[in-house]
Every structure is written in C-alpha cells, then in structure tokens.
Write a protein that holds these residues in place. Structure first.
Motif, short mmCIF file in Angstrom:
data_model
loop_
_atom_site.label_atom_id
_atom_site.label_comp_id
_atom_site.label_asym_id
_atom_site.label_seq_id
_atom_site.Cartn_x
_atom_site.Cartn_y
_atom_site.Cartn_z
N LYS A 3 15.30 17.38 11.52
CA LYS A 3 14.48 17.44 11.87
C LYS A 3 13.16 17.19 11.68
O LYS A 3 12.83 16.80 10.41
N ILE A 4 12.16 17.71 12.05
CA ILE A 4 10.66 16.88 11.20
C ILE A 4 9.96 17.94 10.66
O ILE A 4 10.18 18.78 10.85
N GLU A 5 10.11 17.00 9.55
CA GLU A 5 9.59 17.32 8.19
C GLU A 5 7.36 17.43 8.44
O GLU A 5 7.82 16.96 9.24
N ARG A 6 7.09 18.04 8.07
CA ARG A 6 5.73 18.76 8.39
C ARG A 6 4.98 18.56 6.99
O ARG A 6 5.51 18.52 5.76
N PHE A 7 3.73 17.64 6.33
CA PHE A 7 3.23 17.12 5.59
C PHE A 7 2.18 17.43 5.66
O PHE A 7 1.32 17.75 6.68
N ASP A 8 1.01 17.68 4.08
CA ASP A 8 -0.41 18.45 4.44
C ASP A 8 -1.09 16.05 4.84
O ASP A 8 -1.64 16.34 5.75
N ALA A 9 0.16 15.29 4.34
CA ALA A 9 -1.27 13.78 5.18
C ALA A 9 0.59 13.30 4.40
O ALA A 9 1.38 12.94 4.18
N ILE A 10 0.17 11.76 5.50
CA ILE A 10 1.15 10.54 5.16
C ILE A 10 0.48 9.40 5.63
O ILE A 10 -0.36 9.18 5.90
N VAL A 11 1.02 9.34 4.39
CA VAL A 11 0.23 7.54 3.54
C VAL A 11 1.41 6.51 3.76
O VAL A 11 2.47 6.16 3.54
N GLU A 132 12.74 1.27 5.41
CA GLU A 132 12.39 1.60 6.56
C GLU A 132 11.27 1.43 7.59
O GLU A 132 10.16 2.21 6.95
N PRO A 133 10.79 0.02 8.41
CA PRO A 133 9.74 0.05 8.62
C PRO A 133 9.22 1.30 10.14
O PRO A 133 10.34 1.92 10.25
N VAL A 134 8.22 1.60 9.95
CA VAL A 134 7.61 3.01 10.62
C VAL A 134 7.93 2.31 12.22
O VAL A 134 8.09 1.15 12.96
N ARG A 135 8.50 3.02 13.29
CA ARG A 135 8.42 3.02 14.64
C ARG A 135 8.16 3.32 15.97
O ARG A 135 7.56 2.90 17.06
N GLY A 136 7.30 4.19 14.96
CA GLY A 136 5.88 4.58 16.51
C GLY A 136 5.34 5.69 15.03
O GLY A 136 5.43 6.53 14.69
N VAL A 137 4.49 5.77 15.55
CA VAL A 137 3.03 6.77 15.46
C VAL A 137 2.31 7.18 16.76
O VAL A 137 1.60 6.47 17.28
N GLU A 138 1.84 8.43 17.10
CA GLU A 138 0.77 9.09 18.31
C GLU A 138 0.64 10.21 16.81
O GLU A 138 0.91 10.47 15.67
N PHE A 144 -0.78 14.22 13.65
CA PHE A 144 -0.35 12.45 13.77
C PHE A 144 1.64 12.67 13.52
O PHE A 144 2.00 12.89 12.87
N ARG A 145 2.08 12.17 13.79
CA ARG A 145 3.26 12.07 14.47
C ARG A 145 3.65 10.79 14.05
O ARG A 145 4.02 9.75 14.48
N VAL A 146 4.71 10.90 13.11
CA VAL A 146 4.98 9.63 12.64
C VAL A 146 7.07 8.87 12.59
O VAL A 146 7.54 10.16 12.37
N ALA A 147 7.44 8.31 12.77
CA ALA A 147 8.51 8.34 13.43
C ALA A 147 9.55 6.87 11.92
O ALA A 147 8.70 5.94 12.07
N TRP A 148 10.26 7.14 11.62
CA TRP A 148 10.80 5.37 11.09
C TRP A 148 12.39 5.90 10.81
O TRP A 148 12.75 7.19 11.10
N GLY A 149 13.22 4.76 11.12
CA GLY A 149 14.29 5.32 10.90
C GLY A 149 14.93 6.45 11.95
O GLY A 149 14.45 6.36 13.48
N ASP A 150 15.54 7.01 11.78
CA ASP A 150 16.29 8.18 12.78
C ASP A 150 15.82 9.44 11.91
O ASP A 150 16.05 10.72 12.47
N SER A 151 14.14 9.35 11.19
CA SER A 151 13.24 10.35 10.90
C SER A 151 12.06 10.14 11.12
O SER A 151 11.33 9.96 11.84
N GLU A 152 11.90 11.38 11.03
CA GLU A 152 10.37 11.90 11.62
C GLU A 152 9.22 12.78 10.86
O GLU A 152 9.71 13.96 10.26
N ALA A 153 8.02 12.84 10.46
CA ALA A 153 7.24 13.86 10.20
C ALA A 153 5.69 14.25 10.53
O ALA A 153 5.38 13.03 11.54
N THR A 154 5.43 14.91 10.37
CA THR A 154 4.36 15.16 11.41
C THR A 154 3.19 15.56 10.47
O THR A 154 3.52 16.38 9.16
#
Length: 393
Positions: A3-11, A132-138, A144-154
C-alpha cells in the motif's frame, strides 16, 4: 505492490543534510520519510576528517563559500550557526577539539556524529528506508509520489538531499541534477572541488618529490590560501592545493610561494650572512632538502652565493615567491571531496531552500550550488541548509 504510505515530507538522501532536515522537521511534529540507495546512512560523514569528522568550522561565514550567488548562503548560515551544531554535539556528550583555522573534530570517531543524527531522527519518529534505489518520482495534484523497491509513498513536500557526484565509490551520483532538471530547475555545471591537481610534461619532473610537503601560499587568480602543499606521483595535493582547486579552471596557472615569510631581498641578506653557501643549501634551511634541490636545479644558480649578482638573487627570490605551475587537470570526482556547481540558487529561496517554481520541492546540502572551503565548511552548510528547509516543511 504494498500500500502507498503517506508522509508530510519525503527526503531523498541519508547524508548529513538529509538526516539533519528530517530530524528537525520530525521533531516539529512532521511525519518524515528518508530514502537512500546506500545500505547505511552518512557514508561521507564516516570517512571525513580521517575518520574523526571535521563536523564544522568556527569561521563558517558566507564569504567562505563558492556559488554563482555569493549571498545565497547568508540566510541559512546566519540562522543556524556553528555554535548551534556544537551545542547539539555537546548535548550528546561527544567530545571534540579544535585543530587549526577553526576546524572542529571529534575526539573519538565520525560514527558518533552519525549516531547523533540517527538519534535525533528517532526523537522525531523519522522513517528511514535504505538499500534500494528510487525508481520513480512523480508530481501531481500537490503531491509527490516516490517509488522504490516494491514500495511507494506520497507527500506534499520532497527534499532533494542526494549530494553531488564526488566520491562515487560511496554511491555518489548526479541523481540530484537529473531530478532538478525534470522539475525545470537549472543546474550550474558541476566540477570536482577540493581535489588534487595533476601535472604533465616538464612539470612531471616534480613527481620525483612524491611525499614531500611544505607550508606555502597557493594562489589562483585573486584567491590565495596559506597551508601545506604536498607533491604526489600525479601532481600536487595537500590542503593549500585542495583549497585552490575549487577556484582553478582548466588552462589557468596557479602560483605557489614556497617562502611566504621571506622578504623580497632575503637571498641577498642570506649572501651577506653565509656567502659560501649555495642556493640549494640556503633553501634547505627553510624547506625540505629534496624540494630545495629541485627548485635550485630549476633556477640554475649552482655556485656559492658570493659569486652570484644581487639581481640574479632578487630574480630567484621573485620566482620562488610565485612559482608557476600549469596543471593539466584534476584527479576528478573520484578524489574530490565535494562538488562546485549544482542546482542553481536562482531557482531556490535562500530562506527555505524551496524551489520558486515548484511549491513543496526543496534542495539542500551539496546538491545545491554552494561549496565551502576545506575544513568543516561543507558540513556546516549541510546542517544549516537542512535546518532551514526543516523550518518550512
């Protein structure tokens, strides 16, 4: 896919700037995620200062930094000073000492600084994901939606803290610049800084002096530094040369004063005091013998001082006070401690480090076109820029 995790900020980046930003923002009640492709945080911190981490400098003013905008660093450095980071170090019971020129080091190990930053992140309940490297930033709809490994966060905020390409063996890349360009930010062409210079051709003869060092004044253009210079099997290194390298450009010469405390006519005075001495012996009274021999051989005055006209000695003194080298390059990002250039400051707020054209996007630390002198200045920029961004998250 989890599932997509939600944060206030991704560093993005678990180096000094990223950890500082996350810790401070986390302790302000924000929910922070820190991502890094490395398997451990703070790798540059661990190797710095010979393993003792030159964690700041007491003289860290904006005039000790290179940037296309020399005023950009003033705000962050003025609001989070060396004294503020020292207070943090003291609260964690880390013993430290001052070396020369305001440089502060741990008495023990660089690991203490990394442990301190991780402890501060724990206090802020920061989530840290490594290996695990970041594989996508949208980016869309204010998130902002960031994907790494088999995880995603916004998150509504994204902080670029992945540094520059210096020391690639630690995992350094130009990822920060690629990401910045994708968001329309300009990048000042990066180049190696605080890096040894290489010599070729006739000057390669100085390689025979590999391992010899002396206190000098090194100069590039109008900028000069008085510290040790070291001859290497590839060219020139040592603190004075590393400092100058940040200002040197390909095709330019550098000047080295091997006798920074000497008066212009000091060789004439030496002739009066020791007329039977040779130039080589006279130089060797001040600088290492192998260096004295090489310089005297190049100057070509082989007889006793008594047999040399004053004008020849004046000219020799002038040359020794401004010995010209023509480097053919540097040892590159592999040996560079930091990077000159990076994400252009014109597109960032000096108060918050936020991109003017992309609300919620921040850039801090070495990723930005702000580069400090040797001696703890770049860490202080990491702490100060990270702190400044954290106040706005």
């Amino acid at each position: 896919m989890s599932k997509i995790e939600r944060f206030d900020a991704i560093v993005l980046g678990a180096g000094g700037a990223g950890l500082m930003c996350a810790a401070v923002a986390g302790q302000r009640g924000r929910r922070l995620l820190v991502l890094d492709h490395a398997d451990a945080p703070g790798k540059k911190i661990l190797i710095s200062g010979g393993g003792r981490c030159n964690f700041t400098n007491l003289n860290a003013g904006a005039d000790r930094y290179l940037s296309a905008n020399p005023h950009f660093a003033k705000s962050a450095l003025g609001r989070y000073r060396a004294e503020d980071f020292i207070a943090l170090v003291d609260r964690h019971g880390i013993a430290w000492h001052e070396k020369t020129l305001g440089q502060l080091f741990c008495d023990g190990s660089s690991r203490q600084i990394v442990a301190m930053l991780l402890d501060e992140c724990d206090k802020g309940e920061v989530t840290l994901r490594l290996g695990e490297p970041v594989r996508g930033v949208e980016h869309g709809d204010g998130l902002f939606r960031v994907a790494w490994g088999d995880s995603e966060a916004t998150a509504p905020s994204l902080v670029i803290a992945t540094g520059g390409p210096s020391i690639p063996k630690l995992g350094a890349t130009g990822f920060a610049y690629e990401l910045a360009r994708r968001f329309g930010l300009k990048v000042v062409e990066p180049r190696p800084a605080l890096v040894p210079l290489t010599l070729s051709g006739e000057e390669a003869l100085f390689r025979s002096l590999s391992g010899v060092s002396a206190e000098v004044v090194a100069r590039a253009g109008k900028t000069h530094f008085r510290e040790a210079a070291l001859f290497t099997h590839k060219g020139l290194s040592g603190p004075a040369i590393l400092q100058i390298s940040s200002y040197w450009r390909h095709g330019e010469q550098i000047g080295v004063n091997f006798f920074p405390d000497a008066a212009p006519d000091w060789l004439i005075e030496a002739k009066r005091a020791r007329p039977r001495a040779t130039l080589r012996a006279t130089l060797a009274r001040v600088i290492p013998e192998r260096l004295a021999e090489a310089l005297a051989e190049r100057i070509g005055l082989g007889s006793e001082l008594a047999n040399l006209p004053d004008r020849a000695l004046l000219e020799a003194g002038r040359r020794l006070a401004d010995w010209r080298f023509s480097p053919n390059g540097t040892e590159g990002f592999a040996k560079a401690e930091v990077t000159v250039g990076g994400i252009a400051t014109a597109g960032l707020s000096s108060q918050t480090m936020e991109a003017r054209s992309v609300p919620g996007l921040y850039a801090i630390g070495e990723a930005v076109d702000v580069t400090g002198w040797l001696g703890g200045y770049n860490f202080q920029w990491a702490w100060a820029s990270g702190w400044a961004a954290a106040q706005a998250l």
